[in-house]
Design a protein around this motif. Structure first.
Motif, mmCIF file in Angstrom:
data_model
loop_
_atom_site.group_PDB
_atom_site.id
_atom_site.type_symbol
_atom_site.label_atom_id
_atom_site.label_comp_id
_atom_site.label_asym_id
_atom_site.label_seq_id
_atom_site.Cartn_x
_atom_site.Cartn_y
_atom_site.Cartn_z
ATOM 1 N N PHE A 203 4.648 3.432 -2.347
ATOM 2 C CA PHE A 203 3.706 2.953 -3.359
ATOM 3 C C PHE A 203 4.407 2.491 -4.636
ATOM 4 N N GLU A 206 3.235 -0.384 -6.974
ATOM 5 C CA GLU A 206 2.070 -0.083 -7.810
ATOM 6 C C GLU A 206 2.474 0.699 -9.063
ATOM 7 N N TRP A 207 3.554 1.473 -8.971
ATOM 8 C CA TRP A 207 3.987 2.303 -10.081
ATOM 9 C C TRP A 207 5.060 1.621 -10.933
ATOM 10 N N ARG A 304 -2.349 4.106 -13.643
ATOM 11 C CA ARG A 304 -1.809 3.418 -12.466
ATOM 12 C C ARG A 304 -1.256 4.389 -11.427
#
Length: 410
Positions: A203, A206-207, A304
């Motif tokens: 992920f 996204e971070w 987020r």
């Protein structure tokens, strides 16, 4: 015939060449690229974190790896005060920023480089660029140095200041390690230091860009805690970086290199213990019982991060706080104090800020930087097996060893 030939026009090479010539030695500085100080210009985001204001030599050395004890004599002779005096005498002042980081008042690495180059030239040291050394041999008491353009130079003494393996585009290709081995020296395996950590978690895009001024990070090798620290961190496209991560990257590398599986545990709220965090969460539940957990968690971590954070438990992001069970609350608090990130590797040595490893300090005289194996052969800078934390420590080591090497040749 030269008295001294210095190979490599980085901080250590320029300082040693200038110092040698200043003391009356006929000195030649050879640089393989087309200019001096290419890596210096990149340091401190091109601002040049030249040293650290740490006043005690012993405290300064504590910011290095174990071999940093080797620097005690060099720092005792030429430390941060002497370094700053050197530059101030030549018209450049400095400022101290958080963490003791010392930068030129102009925030320009160019100004540091300009003074170093002028020092070398004013000392009447000859500089030759685009002179890539292809080999060195010693015949009797004389060193013969050959370059790739078929030139040959002779000297009574040689200072090897060729850097490590980090940022090869600046000229640091590990050639000095090759030469050191030829002359019988032990070279501790070069490895990346002060670099980012690559994570397996899927992920990260996204971070990417999410940062923390203060996060706790623990390193686990297998199930054993081997290191912990806290400080500024940032998630990136490859994993995680920031000062606290850079400092632990060598420990992570060593553990991976030994065949162990490594993971990081991130404490998003290091300023609160488990009990205090629990009270804060209960206060949020009391004040906003109908609020969705996905919205409440943004009070504790950047928004987020929340979706993936909840997936890792797992908890429905639309679940209202009043419906969160005790077990789910415990899981949330546990993740906030210890979010697991699986390590894949560290960034390659070519991208590292420094090279760990190099010529063994056991084979170098700490008072002169002369080889204990080959008389007249000296070392300075990153080619030596010493490496420190970020904050100006490594540049100080380069300047100090360069000053000592250049001053030991008369």
């Amino acid at each position: 015939m030269f008295d001294v030939i210095v190979i490599g026009a980085g901080p250590a090479g320029m300082m040693s060449a200038g110092r040698s010539a200043e003391l009356g030695n006929k000195t030649l500085l050879l640089e393989k690229t087309d200019s001096s100080g290419k890596k210096l210009l990149l340091s401190g985001n091109s601002r040049c974190n030249i040293t650290n204001s740490c006043e005690s030599v012993e405290d300064f050395i504590n910011n290095f790896s174990e071999s940093g004890k080797f620097l005690r004599n060099a720092f005792s002779a030429f430390f941060n005060k002497e370094l700053l005096r050197f530059f101030r005498k030549r018209g450049l002042d400095f400022k101290v920023e958080p963490g003791g980081k010392v930068f030129p008042i102009t925030d320009k690495a160019d100004d540091v480089l300009r003074i170093l180059v002028k020092y070398v030239k004013d000392s009447r040291c000859q500089i030759l660029y685009r002179k890539e050394v292809s080999g060195i041999v010693k015949q009797g008491d004389i060193f013969e140095i050959a370059t790739k353009d078929n030139s040959t130079y002779s000297a009574k003494k040689v200072i090897l200041a060729t850097g490590g393996l980090s940022y090869p585009r600046t000229g640091s290709t590990g050639f000095g390690f090759h030469i050191a081995k030829i002359f019988g020296h032990t070279v501790i395996k070069p490895k990346p230091g002060l670099t980012g950590i690559i994570l397996k978690n899927n992920f990260l895009k996204e971070w990417q860009g999410v940062s923390f001024e203060d996060a706790g990070v623990s390193v686990y090798s297998g199930d054993k805690l081997i290191h912990k620290d806290h400080g500024e961190t940032i998630f990136t496209h490859f994993g995680i970086s920031g000062p606290v991560i850079l400092h632990m990257s060598r420990i992570v590398y060593d553990s991976l290199d030994s065949g162990k599986k490594v993971f990081l545990s991130v404490d998003f709220k290091p300023g609160l213990n488990h009990h205090e965090l629990g009270l804060a969460f209960q206060e949020e539940l009391k004040n906003n019982p109908s609020r969705k957990i996905i919205n409440s968690l943004k009070e504790f971590i950047p928004y987020r991060l929340v979706k993936r954070f909840l997936e890792s438990i797992p908890i429905d992001p639309d679940k209202k706080l009043t419906h969160i069970s005790k077990e789910e609350t415990k899981a949330i608090l546990g993740k906030l104090k210890g979010f697991k990130l699986i390590v894949e590797s560290v960034r390659p040595i070519q991208e590292a800020m420094v090279t760990c490893g190099g010529v063994s300090v056991k084979e170098i005289d700490p008072k002169t930087m002369e080889s204990k194996i080959v008389k007249g052969f000296y070392f300075a800078g990153e080619v030596i097996d010493v490496d420190g934390r970020t904050g100006g420590y490594n540049l100080q080591a380069a300047f100090s060893t360069g000053w000592i090497a250049g001053g030991s040749l008369s």
